[in-house]
Each structure stands twice: as C-alpha cells, then as structure tokens.
Design an enzyme around this catalytic site. Sequence first.
Site, PDB file in Angstrom:
ATOM      1  N   THR A   1       0.849  -1.190   0.000  1.00 48.81           N
ATOM      2  CA  THR A   1       0.000   0.000   0.000  1.00 48.81           C
ATOM      3  C   THR A   1       0.884   1.240   0.000  1.00 48.81           C
ATOM      4  O   THR A   1       1.897   1.270   0.694  1.00 48.81           O
ATOM      5  CB  THR A   1      -0.839   0.022   1.292  1.00 48.81           C
ATOM      6  OG1 THR A   1      -1.582  -1.179   1.358  1.00 48.81           O
ATOM      7  CG2 THR A   1      -1.760   1.226   1.331  1.00 48.81           C
TER       8      THR A   1
ATOM      9  N   THR B   1      -4.496   1.659  -2.508  1.00 55.58           N
ATOM     10  CA  THR B   1      -4.005   0.305  -2.764  1.00 55.58           C
ATOM     11  C   THR B   1      -4.956  -0.463  -3.668  1.00 55.58           C
ATOM     12  O   THR B   1      -6.155  -0.139  -3.728  1.00 55.58           O
ATOM     13  CB  THR B   1      -3.856  -0.467  -1.431  1.00 55.58           C
ATOM     14  OG1 THR B   1      -3.232  -1.720  -1.667  1.00 55.58           O
ATOM     15  CG2 THR B   1      -5.209  -0.724  -0.777  1.00 55.58           C
TER      16      THR B   1
ATOM     17  N   ARG C   1     -13.269  -8.651  -1.157  1.00 54.53           N
ATOM     18  CA  ARG C   1     -12.402  -8.432   0.009  1.00 54.53           C
ATOM     19  C   ARG C   1     -11.954  -6.961   0.098  1.00 54.53           C
ATOM     20  O   ARG C   1     -11.581  -6.344  -0.892  1.00 54.53           O
ATOM     21  CB  ARG C   1     -11.171  -9.336  -0.096  1.00 54.53           C
ATOM     22  CG  ARG C   1     -10.195  -9.227   1.076  1.00 54.53           C
ATOM     23  CD  ARG C   1      -9.088  -8.242   0.814  1.00 54.53           C
ATOM     24  NE  ARG C   1      -8.071  -8.239   1.855  1.00 54.53           N
ATOM     25  CZ  ARG C   1      -7.102  -7.343   1.963  1.00 54.53           C
ATOM     26  NH1 ARG C   1      -7.018  -6.365   1.088  1.00 54.53           N
ATOM     27  NH2 ARG C   1      -6.207  -7.411   2.929  1.00 54.53           N
ATOM     28  N   VAL C   2     -11.974  -6.445   1.308  1.00 50.99           N
ATOM     29  CA  VAL C   2     -11.499  -5.083   1.574  1.00 50.99           C
ATOM     30  C   VAL C   2     -10.512  -5.152   2.725  1.00 50.99           C
ATOM     31  O   VAL C   2     -10.732  -5.892   3.693  1.00 50.99           O
ATOM     32  CB  VAL C   2     -12.682  -4.156   1.947  1.00 50.99           C
ATOM     33  CG1 VAL C   2     -12.182  -2.801   2.416  1.00 50.99           C
ATOM     34  CG2 VAL C   2     -13.626  -4.007   0.766  1.00 50.99           C
ATOM     35  N   GLY C   3      -9.422  -4.404   2.618  1.00 51.21           N
ATOM     36  CA  GLY C   3      -8.417  -4.412   3.679  1.00 51.21           C
ATOM     37  C   GLY C   3      -8.538  -3.213   4.604  1.00 51.21           C
ATOM     38  O   GLY C   3      -9.627  -2.663   4.809  1.00 51.21           O
ATOM     39  N   ASP C   4      -7.413  -2.804   5.123  1.00 52.98           N
ATOM     40  CA  ASP C   4      -7.391  -1.701   6.090  1.00 52.98           C
ATOM     41  C   ASP C   4      -7.376  -0.316   5.439  1.00 52.98           C
ATOM     42  O   ASP C   4      -7.749   0.673   6.071  1.00 52.98           O
ATOM     43  CB  ASP C   4      -6.139  -1.821   6.977  1.00 52.98           C
ATOM     44  CG  ASP C   4      -4.861  -1.730   6.148  1.00 52.98           C
ATOM     45  OD1 ASP C   4      -4.771  -2.453   5.114  1.00 52.98           O
ATOM     46  OD2 ASP C   4      -3.965  -0.950   6.504  1.00 52.98           O
TER      47      ASP C   4
ATOM     48  N   THR D   1       0.835  -0.285   6.075  1.00 55.88           N
ATOM     49  CA  THR D   1       0.942  -1.106   4.874  1.00 55.88           C
ATOM     50  C   THR D   1       1.051  -2.560   5.321  1.00 55.88           C
ATOM     51  O   THR D   1       1.362  -2.839   6.469  1.00 55.88           O
ATOM     52  CB  THR D   1       2.161  -0.685   4.018  1.00 55.88           C
ATOM     53  OG1 THR D   1       2.166  -1.442   2.801  1.00 55.88           O
ATOM     54  CG2 THR D   1       3.469  -0.907   4.739  1.00 55.88           C
ATOM     55  N   GLY D   2       0.774  -3.465   4.413  1.00 58.40           N
ATOM     56  CA  GLY D   2       0.874  -4.881   4.766  1.00 58.40           C
ATOM     57  C   GLY D   2      -0.488  -5.547   4.819  1.00 58.40           C
ATOM     58  O   GLY D   2      -1.453  -5.063   4.211  1.00 58.40           O
TER      59      GLY D   2
ATOM     60  N   GLY E   1      -3.844  -6.146   5.597  1.00 54.05           N
ATOM     61  CA  GLY E   1      -4.871  -5.286   6.172  1.00 54.05           C
ATOM     62  C   GLY E   1      -5.675  -5.929   7.277  1.00 54.05           C
ATOM     63  O   GLY E   1      -6.074  -5.255   8.237  1.00 54.05           O
TER      64      GLY E   1
END
Length: 340
Positions: free
Chosen positions: A196, A214, A224-227, A247-248, A250
């Site tokens: 990200t 990102t 899917r959704v991350g942070d 980053t990384g 999520g």
Amino acid sequence: MKRRHFIKNASLTGVGLAVGSTLVGCAENTSEKTSSTTIASSDDKKATLPLVIATWHVKDATAKAMEILQAGGNALDAVEQGCMVEEANEKGQSVGKGGLPDRDGNVTLDACIMDKHGNCGSVVYLQNITHAVSVARKVMEDTPHVMLAGEGAKQFAVSKGFKPEDLLTEASKEAWEKWKIEAKYKPIINIENHDTIGMLAIDKNGDISGACTTSGLAYKMGGRVGDSPIIGSGLFVDNEIGACVATGLGEEVVKTVGSFLVVELMRQGKSPQDACEEAISRIVNKPNSNYKDFQVGYIAVNKKGETGSYSIHQWFSMTKFQNGVNEQIQSDYFNKTKTT
Ligand code: GLY
C-alpha cells in the site's frame, strides 16, 4: 514496485530527527534553496518544514508532494497528488492502474484521505477509476458521507468527471493467468505483491494530512477489503498530535486499529518510532499469532516533525523528503530471526 532488491543494499539508518518539544516560530530558513519553516527545540536541533514521508520506495511520489509543499501548497493537496503519482504508475502492481486483480481478474481499489480538521473520505472496492485517492477526497469534500463502495463509488466518480478505464494491464493479467495455474485459495502475503502507498505530510503552516491507496491483496477473494479505506486502521490523522499510515496485511491492521493506536500512543507521549514499535508488538504478541506469515509496516510523524517506521519483517522502508533530501530509509523490524 520491486522493492526487495534496492532495499537490500540500503544502509540501515536511524529513523527520526530528534527535536525538542516547542514550536517556537515560523522563521524562514534562507539557507535552503526554497523557503521553509523550522520547528526548533531548546537544544537547538531543528526539524524543518515542510516534510513528507511515505511507505516504501516512492521517491517520485514524495518529490511531487514536496513540490506542492514548497510552492506553499497545503498538506492535503500534497498527499493526494503524491499518491496519484503511484496510482498512475502502471509498473507498480499494488496500486491504481496496473494493480494485481482479485482471483476473478477484477482490479478493485481502496483508498482514503484525511485532513487537518479530522475530515475524511474513503472509497472501497472501486473499479475502473485510476485515482481512487482523488475520489476519496471528493467523497470527503462533496458528500455528507465518509465512505462510498463499489458501483456507487464508481458512479459518484463518473459524476465528478473521472474517466472509467480498464485498470488490468497486460503485465498484471499475465501474472494473474500464471497464478491461476495453482490458484491457491489461501492468500500468500509478502512484500513483493502487497504494498500500500501511504503518505503523510506537514506543510509550512505545521498542518498535517494523510492519504493511502491500494489495489489490496493480490488474488484476494472477490469483495475483500483491507485496512486502507478504513479510517483509524489504514490511516489516522490528528493535527494536534500526529499521523500514522499502515501497509501490509490489512486484516491484521484492522484487528488492532493500527493507525489510530499509533496516534493515541503518541498522544500518551511516545515518539513516533516507539509508537510504531508498540503497535507492531500488539500484532506479534497476540496468542497464536502467525506473524511469520505476513508483513505489516507503519510509518508515523508527530507534530514536532519527528518520524518513525517499523515493520514485522525486514525490507520495509520509508521514503522521507525534508531539508531538500529525498531519501529511502530502511525500517527497523521485529523478526530478526528470519532470513528472507
Ligand atoms: N494494506 C492493504 C490491504 O491489506 O489491502
């Protein structure tokens, strides 16, 4: 962004510029080629504004942000336009156009932005629009909402003049076709496929803003959704205290509300570096943590212009532009036992 190799040779430098606690003035530093503001401390060390930091090795992005800041622009414009550089970079396969798709071949983007007043905007599962960060800003400024998702976010973007386009480049399509041969259902996390771009800036007035953008985890499940679009997880800004961006993986950032945690730790008196380290320790010290299988990294800045970065594994880095120097700083990290 093939980050592993050029990070490998980077020197491990200390992070953060030690400064004292008092904002004493806005003197012009005439020794700089461009004007700047200084934050001075009682022991005479100085942190010079403006400054910008970003996750990973993104010197073109921080250069763009600094250009805006040095011209007297505000931190919000700087972080938006800095992130846009990476969104438009088709070689970067984790952000914007050219991002790796989900397992069904759809490129879906998440982004958010936050200003000095604590206003924020976010887009989730946005398709066919390169500059997700700019759509997030429009959500913040032109709607009564904080977050728009999916088709609604896309329709909103189009209504604001953003042009729909195919974000799946030939290179990313090829990588996806190759992945499909084995199509391992469980996502494999590592720093090559999951980066990200997060950016934090302090402008000449001492005001802070942040943004992140990102394409998320490569070959993720559809939907899917991350942070990154989640305010407090992927990004948090408190103009009185400081800001953090993640980053990384999520999922792990969300479980600890990582960026908010870092800012709150700074509010309690921790330096940005110590706060990032504490936030990583919350992840790795969970019972049954499988942290060896994923990466998380944080960067942070406080109101005094001190910065910090920390990650679980080696090879995370921060790009920092301050005092005319645009440099990549390798992050310290938790897992010293693992060789990659
Ligand atoms: N940190 C970005 C993501 O997990 O999607």
